[in-house]
Design a protein around this motif. Structure first.
Motif: not given
Length: 148
Positions: A12-39
Motif C-alpha cells: 500500500a505504500a508503493k505510491p508514496q515511495i514512487g513519489s519519493m523515488l521520482s524526487a530522488y532520481l531528479a535530485e541525482l539528475g537521473v532521467g530514466e525510470p527506476y527499472q527495479y522498483f516493482h521487484q
C-alpha cells in the motif's frame, strides 16, 4: 513514541515511495525510470523496501538488495528531514537487522552523499569498512555485526 522509525514498506505504500523515488532520481539528475522498483514487492528474500519515518511523517525510504551480500541499493531522506540524525538512525537499524557483508555505492560528484556515508558507516555495528572505487562509483564495503 520514538522520534525516528524504520519499517518494512507494505504494498500500500508503493505510491508514496514512487513519489519519493521520482524526487530522488531528479535530485541525482537521473532521467530514466527506476527499472527495479516493482521487484521490491515481489522478490522476498532478495529485495527489501523500507519506509523511514520521523514521528508519523514519511521522511524517506531505503531499498536493500541481497545477492551475494547486502547492498544499499537506494537510500533517500526527504530534504526537510535531513541533518537531524534520521538517516544515520536508519542506516544503523538496517545494518543491525541484516548482518553480514555489505556494499554501498555513491557517485563521486555527490559530495553530500559521500559525507553522509562516511559518517553514517562509523558505527560499532560495522567492522572492516573499506572505501574504494568501482567503475564510476565510490564503493564502501563492510561487515555488519549482531547487536550485543
Amino acid at each position: 513514541m520514538k522520534a525516528f522509525s524504520i519499517e518494512a514498506a507494505p504494498l500500500a505504500a508503493k505510491p508514496q515511495i514512487g513519489s519519493m523515488l521520482s524526487a530522488y532520481l531528479a535530485e541525482l539528475g537521473v532521467g530514466e525510470p527506476y527499472q527495479y522498483f516493482h521487484q521490491y514487492w515481489v522478490e522476498p528474500g532478495q529485495r527489501y523496501p523500507f519506509l523511514i519515518r520521523h514521528h508519523s511523517d514519511l521522511a524517506g525510504f531505503a531499498f536493500v538488495r541481497r545477492v551475494e551480500r547486502f547492498e544499499m541499493a537506494e537510500f533517500y531522506i526527504v530534504p526537510g528531514f535531513r541533518r537531524v540524525g534520521i538517516g544515520r538512525f536508519a542506516v544503523e537499524e538496517l545494518v543491525r537487522q541484516f548482518t553480514g557483508l555489505w556494499i554501498v555505492r555513491a557517485f563521486p560528484g555527490n559530495e553530500r552523499a559521500l559525507l553522509f556515508w562516511r559518517s553514517a558507516l562509523r558505527s560499532h555495528y560495522i567492522k572492516h569498512l573499506v572505501e574504494g572505487s568501482e567503475g564510476e562509483r565510490i564503493v564502501f564495503t563492510f561487515e555488519s555485526l549482531r547487536a550485543r
